[in-house]
Write a protein that holds these residues in place. Structure first.
Motif, mmCIF file in Angstrom:
data_model
loop_
_atom_site.group_PDB
_atom_site.id
_atom_site.type_symbol
_atom_site.label_atom_id
_atom_site.label_comp_id
_atom_site.label_asym_id
_atom_site.label_seq_id
_atom_site.Cartn_x
_atom_site.Cartn_y
_atom_site.Cartn_z
ATOM 1 N N ARG A 91 0.844 -1.188 0.000
ATOM 2 C CA ARG A 91 0.000 0.000 0.000
ATOM 3 C C ARG A 91 0.884 1.244 0.000
ATOM 4 N NH1 ARG A 91 -1.229 2.879 4.339
ATOM 5 N NH2 ARG A 91 -0.636 1.194 5.729
ATOM 6 N N ALA A 92 0.547 2.199 -0.863
ATOM 7 C CA ALA A 92 1.281 3.469 -0.919
ATOM 8 C C ALA A 92 1.004 4.268 0.348
ATOM 9 C CB ALA A 92 0.867 4.264 -2.155
ATOM 10 N N LEU A 93 2.060 4.684 1.039
ATOM 11 C CA LEU A 93 1.901 5.463 2.268
ATOM 12 C C LEU A 93 1.642 6.937 1.979
ATOM 13 C CD1 LEU A 93 4.695 3.860 4.463
ATOM 14 C CD2 LEU A 93 2.217 3.491 4.582
ATOM 15 N N GLY A 94 2.096 7.379 0.849
ATOM 16 C CA GLY A 94 1.890 8.741 0.373
ATOM 17 C C GLY A 94 1.917 8.666 -1.135
ATOM 18 N N PRO A 95 1.958 9.779 -1.828
ATOM 19 C CA PRO A 95 2.071 9.717 -3.283
ATOM 20 C C PRO A 95 3.359 8.973 -3.682
ATOM 21 C CG PRO A 95 1.583 11.955 -2.561
ATOM 22 C CD PRO A 95 1.888 11.156 -1.330
ATOM 23 N N VAL A 96 3.251 8.123 -4.684
ATOM 24 C CA VAL A 96 4.381 7.309 -5.139
ATOM 25 C C VAL A 96 4.523 7.465 -6.644
ATOM 26 C CG1 VAL A 96 5.197 4.923 -5.456
ATOM 27 C CG2 VAL A 96 4.180 5.607 -3.276
ATOM 28 N N THR A 97 5.763 7.621 -7.098
ATOM 29 C CA THR A 97 6.066 7.516 -8.522
ATOM 30 C C THR A 97 7.011 6.339 -8.693
ATOM 31 O OG1 THR A 97 7.944 9.044 -8.433
ATOM 32 C CG2 THR A 97 5.771 9.991 -8.949
ATOM 33 N N ALA A 98 6.835 5.630 -9.806
ATOM 34 C CA ALA A 98 7.617 4.408 -10.010
ATOM 35 C C ALA A 98 7.735 4.097 -11.488
ATOM 36 C CB ALA A 98 6.936 3.247 -9.297
ATOM 37 N N ARG A 99 8.727 3.275 -11.785
ATOM 38 C CA ARG A 99 8.818 2.648 -13.099
ATOM 39 C C ARG A 99 8.185 1.273 -12.952
ATOM 40 N NH1 ARG A 99 14.835 4.532 -13.437
ATOM 41 N NH2 ARG A 99 14.678 6.263 -14.893
ATOM 42 N N GLU A 100 7.234 0.987 -13.818
ATOM 43 C CA GLU A 100 6.536 -0.305 -13.774
ATOM 44 C C GLU A 100 7.030 -1.186 -14.921
ATOM 45 O OE1 GLU A 100 2.156 -0.828 -12.777
ATOM 46 O OE2 GLU A 100 2.191 -1.105 -14.958
ATOM 47 N N PHE A 101 7.266 -2.453 -14.608
ATOM 48 C CA PHE A 101 7.793 -3.404 -15.586
ATOM 49 C C PHE A 101 6.824 -4.572 -15.744
ATOM 50 C CE2 PHE A 101 11.301 -1.135 -13.766
ATOM 51 C CZ PHE A 101 12.130 -0.880 -14.841
ATOM 52 N N PRO A 102 6.553 -4.990 -16.972
ATOM 53 C CA PRO A 102 5.685 -6.150 -17.202
ATOM 54 C C PRO A 102 6.461 -7.445 -16.951
ATOM 55 C CG PRO A 102 6.452 -5.266 -19.295
ATOM 56 C CD PRO A 102 6.983 -4.358 -18.216
ATOM 57 N N ALA A 103 5.977 -8.239 -16.021
ATOM 58 C CA ALA A 103 6.708 -9.431 -15.583
ATOM 59 C C ALA A 103 6.963 -10.424 -16.711
ATOM 60 C CB ALA A 103 5.954 -10.106 -14.440
ATOM 61 N N ALA A 104 5.967 -10.709 -17.506
ATOM 62 C CA ALA A 104 6.132 -11.724 -18.559
ATOM 63 C C ALA A 104 7.224 -11.312 -19.547
ATOM 64 C CB ALA A 104 4.814 -11.962 -19.286
ATOM 65 N N GLU A 105 7.269 -10.029 -19.898
ATOM 66 C CA GLU A 105 8.291 -9.563 -20.837
ATOM 67 C C GLU A 105 9.689 -9.599 -20.212
ATOM 68 O OE1 GLU A 105 7.267 -5.996 -23.108
ATOM 69 O OE2 GLU A 105 5.176 -6.383 -22.558
ATOM 70 N N VAL A 106 9.785 -9.272 -18.940
ATOM 71 C CA VAL A 106 11.092 -9.320 -18.273
ATOM 72 C C VAL A 106 11.544 -10.771 -18.119
ATOM 73 C CG1 VAL A 106 12.393 -8.736 -16.193
ATOM 74 C CG2 VAL A 106 10.737 -7.095 -17.133
ATOM 75 N N ARG A 107 10.622 -11.674 -17.785
ATOM 76 C CA ARG A 107 10.988 -13.099 -17.695
ATOM 77 C C ARG A 107 11.465 -13.613 -19.046
ATOM 78 N NH1 ARG A 107 6.225 -13.479 -14.390
ATOM 79 N NH2 ARG A 107 5.114 -14.351 -16.167
ATOM 80 N N ALA A 108 10.817 -13.190 -20.121
ATOM 81 C CA ALA A 108 11.234 -13.603 -21.467
ATOM 82 C C ALA A 108 12.638 -13.077 -21.772
ATOM 83 C CB ALA A 108 10.234 -13.115 -22.516
#
Length: 151
Positions: A91-108
């Protein structure tokens, strides 16, 4: 405890570039539930700003926070290992910025480039070890008689 390892720092420039090519910028308002324990782990994040609380479902009790993840840290490792289910909630405790990665593509990408895959797995293993230790200490603190201190 020492500073947690940072995934991008542990990758060669070419591997870092390949991974970042898959990333998408995300923002989460305070209080956002990013995932729940047992849910499908189909993505992960590298936090840029803000903090995310990792919690553990305890039947009949409020979910205790076992660790807080902050800027530069990996959020999520369950995506790497079958059956790809979250081991904790977040759970985000405050505003959060992040880079999101797709798991299936990274596993590939990990399968296609064993050197890259090895670097990613080693990093995730270090994060898992750190999180397990933090969880153990937090649970001892929460549930041991007299707060887990010396008797």
């Amino acid at each position: 405890m020492t500073a947690p390892p940072r995934l991008l720092d542990g990758l060669s420039q070419s591997h870092r570039d390949r991974l970042l090519a898959l990333a998408r910028d995300r923002e989460f308002p305070a209080g956002t539930r990013l995932f729940d324990e047992g849910g499908t782990a189909d993505r992960f994040w590298l936090l840029r700003s803000g903090e995310v609380a990792l919690d553990l479902h305890v039947p009949g009790r409020r979910s205790p926070v076992v660790e807080t993840v902050g800027p530069g840290q990996l959020l999520g490792w369950s995506w790497l290992f079958p059956p790809h289910r979250w081991h904790l909630g977040a759970r985000a405790l405050g505003p959060v910025t992040a880079r999101e990665f797709p798991a299936a593509e990274v596993r590939a990408l990990c399968r296609a480039d064993p050197e890259f895959g090895h670097e990613v797995v080693l990093h995730c293993a270090a994060v898992i070890a750190e999180r397990l230790q933090a969880t153990r200490l937090r649970l001892v603190d929460l549930y041991a008689p007299d707060g887990g201190g010396p008797s």
